[in-house]
Scaffold this motif. Structure first.
Motif, PDB file in Angstrom:
ATOM      1  N   ILE A  96      49.687  66.154  18.272  1.00 42.52           N
ATOM      2  CA  ILE A  96      49.850  65.090  17.277  1.00 42.52           C
ATOM      3  C   ILE A  96      50.877  65.559  16.262  1.00 42.52           C
ATOM      4  O   ILE A  96      50.703  66.593  15.613  1.00 42.52           O
ATOM      5  N   THR A  97      51.960  64.786  16.126  1.00 45.98           N
ATOM      6  CA  THR A  97      53.030  65.167  15.198  1.00 45.98           C
ATOM      7  C   THR A  97      53.132  64.229  14.002  1.00 45.98           C
ATOM      8  O   THR A  97      53.767  64.575  13.008  1.00 45.98           O
ATOM      9  N   SER A  98      52.521  63.050  14.109  1.00 41.17           N
ATOM     10  CA  SER A  98      52.569  62.091  13.002  1.00 41.17           C
ATOM     11  C   SER A  98      51.218  61.409  12.842  1.00 41.17           C
ATOM     12  O   SER A  98      50.546  61.114  13.831  1.00 41.17           O
ATOM     13  N   ILE A  99      50.861  61.179  11.595  1.00 43.50           N
ATOM     14  CA  ILE A  99      49.652  60.421  11.277  1.00 43.50           C
ATOM     15  C   ILE A  99      50.073  59.270  10.376  1.00 43.50           C
ATOM     16  O   ILE A  99      50.759  59.483   9.369  1.00 43.50           O
ATOM     17  N   SER A 124      46.142  56.222  12.390  1.00 42.73           N
ATOM     18  CA  SER A 124      46.679  56.286  13.752  1.00 42.73           C
ATOM     19  C   SER A 124      47.341  57.636  13.981  1.00 42.73           C
ATOM     20  O   SER A 124      48.046  58.153  13.111  1.00 42.73           O
ATOM     21  N   LEU A 125      47.114  58.185  15.165  1.00 38.22           N
ATOM     22  CA  LEU A 125      47.649  59.491  15.542  1.00 38.22           C
ATOM     23  C   LEU A 125      48.733  59.300  16.602  1.00 38.22           C
ATOM     24  O   LEU A 125      48.497  58.631  17.614  1.00 38.22           O
ATOM     25  N   TYR A 126      49.925  59.893  16.356  1.00 40.64           N
ATOM     26  CA  TYR A 126      51.065  59.719  17.252  1.00 40.64           C
ATOM     27  C   TYR A 126      51.552  61.060  17.781  1.00 40.64           C
ATOM     28  O   TYR A 126      51.529  62.068  17.061  1.00 40.64           O
ATOM     29  N   VAL A 128      54.767  63.404  19.768  1.00 36.74           N
ATOM     30  CA  VAL A 128      56.159  63.678  19.435  1.00 36.74           C
ATOM     31  C   VAL A 128      57.097  62.555  19.887  1.00 36.74           C
ATOM     32  O   VAL A 128      58.143  62.321  19.289  1.00 36.74           O
ATOM     33  N   ARG A 129      56.754  61.826  20.943  1.00 42.46           N
ATOM     34  CA  ARG A 129      57.582  60.722  21.436  1.00 42.46           C
ATOM     35  C   ARG A 129      57.308  59.408  20.696  1.00 42.46           C
ATOM     36  O   ARG A 129      57.894  58.391  21.004  1.00 42.46           O
ATOM     37  N   GLY A 130      56.376  59.427  19.762  1.00 41.09           N
ATOM     38  CA  GLY A 130      56.046  58.209  19.022  1.00 41.09           C
ATOM     39  C   GLY A 130      54.992  57.358  19.702  1.00 41.09           C
ATOM     40  O   GLY A 130      54.757  56.217  19.305  1.00 41.09           O
ATOM     41  N   GLY A 131      54.358  57.903  20.716  1.00 41.11           N
ATOM     42  CA  GLY A 131      53.291  57.171  21.416  1.00 41.11           C
ATOM     43  C   GLY A 131      51.979  57.296  20.654  1.00 41.11           C
ATOM     44  O   GLY A 131      51.553  58.405  20.293  1.00 41.11           O
ATOM     45  N   ARG A 132      51.345  56.163  20.420  1.00 38.88           N
ATOM     46  CA  ARG A 132      50.061  56.192  19.706  1.00 38.88           C
ATOM     47  C   ARG A 132      49.002  56.752  20.646  1.00 38.88           C
ATOM     48  O   ARG A 132      48.797  56.258  21.740  1.00 38.88           O
ATOM     49  N   GLN A 133      48.313  57.760  20.185  1.00 42.96           N
ATOM     50  CA  GLN A 133      47.279  58.409  20.994  1.00 42.96           C
ATOM     51  C   GLN A 133      45.874  57.923  20.654  1.00 42.96           C
ATOM     52  O   GLN A 133      45.003  57.902  21.510  1.00 42.96           O
ATOM     53  N   SER A 159      38.745  64.549   7.266  1.00 49.10           N
ATOM     54  CA  SER A 159      38.247  64.991   8.569  1.00 49.10           C
ATOM     55  C   SER A 159      39.383  65.086   9.586  1.00 49.10           C
ATOM     56  O   SER A 159      39.471  66.052  10.343  1.00 49.10           O
ATOM     57  N   ILE A 160      40.258  64.099   9.596  1.00 45.11           N
ATOM     58  CA  ILE A 160      41.397  64.097  10.528  1.00 45.11           C
ATOM     59  C   ILE A 160      42.354  65.239  10.201  1.00 45.11           C
ATOM     60  O   ILE A 160      42.873  65.897  11.099  1.00 45.11           O
ATOM     61  N   LYS A 161      42.564  65.513   8.926  1.00 45.20           N
ATOM     62  CA  LYS A 161      43.451  66.624   8.545  1.00 45.20           C
ATOM     63  C   LYS A 161      42.926  67.951   9.072  1.00 45.20           C
ATOM     64  O   LYS A 161      43.692  68.812   9.490  1.00 45.20           O
ATOM     65  N   ARG A 162      41.592  68.106   9.017  1.00 46.51           N
ATOM     66  CA  ARG A 162      40.992  69.346   9.530  1.00 46.51           C
ATOM     67  C   ARG A 162      41.212  69.450  11.026  1.00 46.51           C
ATOM     68  O   ARG A 162      41.407  70.469  11.587  1.00 46.51           O
TER      69      ARG A 162
END
Length: 162
Positions: A96-99, A124-126, A128-133, A159-162
């Protein structure tokens, strides 16, 4: 079907206690299954339609007030449990590279209070390619000050940051 049951009361009178109802998890006079049916129907139809459906299809005649009482009670049970439940984020194989965190509100007409703001948000968790996971959705019924919503939302972000 009728079931015999024992009811206990102190010699001073007052409230009665029925072990069968306690152990069977009776909700405002409804079995758990009937309470589930009522709540499900009420979440999809208005009160008169639910009462008509129960009468026509299940030969169960109930009052609007009973329907609302049982549904409110089921909702309060779910709300109390929700405070203890923790949503489990699924295992994600991608890094995960972007939230993305979004927040919004919508005004809904409440019967007696006029228009009130309902709060909603998502995380939303994304990759490196920008795909939503994965996306987590959070919502809260109208409340003054929005404290409960923001508390839940901030807790989930931490919680997500952890």
């Amino acid at each position: 079907m009728k079931i015999q049951r024992y009811v206990y009361q102190t010699s001073k009178g007052g409230k009665t206690y029925c072990p069968l109802e306690q152990n069977a998890r009776i909700i405002r006079g409804a079995t758990p299954r009937f309470a589930k049916q009522i709540s499900h129907k009420y979440s999809n139809m208005n009160a008169p339609s639910v009462c008509e459906d129960l009468n026509e299809n299940h030969h169960r005649k109930i009052a609007h007030s009973y329907l609302q009482d049982v549904s409110d009670w089921v909702g309060s049970i779910a709300q109390a449990k929700e405070e203890k439940w923790e949503y489990q984020t699924p295992q994600i194989d991608e890094a995960i590279t972007s939230i993305v965190i979004s927040l919004d509100g919508a005004y809904v007409l409440m019967r007696e209070d006029g228009y009130r703001e309902v709060m909603v948000g998502n995380i939303s968790l994304y990759d490196v390619r920008g795909g939503r996971q994965h996306t987590i959705y959070i919502g809260e019924a109208p409340e003054y000050g929005k404290g409960t919503f923001f508390q839940r939302f901030e807790k989930k972000i931490a919680s997500i940051k952890r």
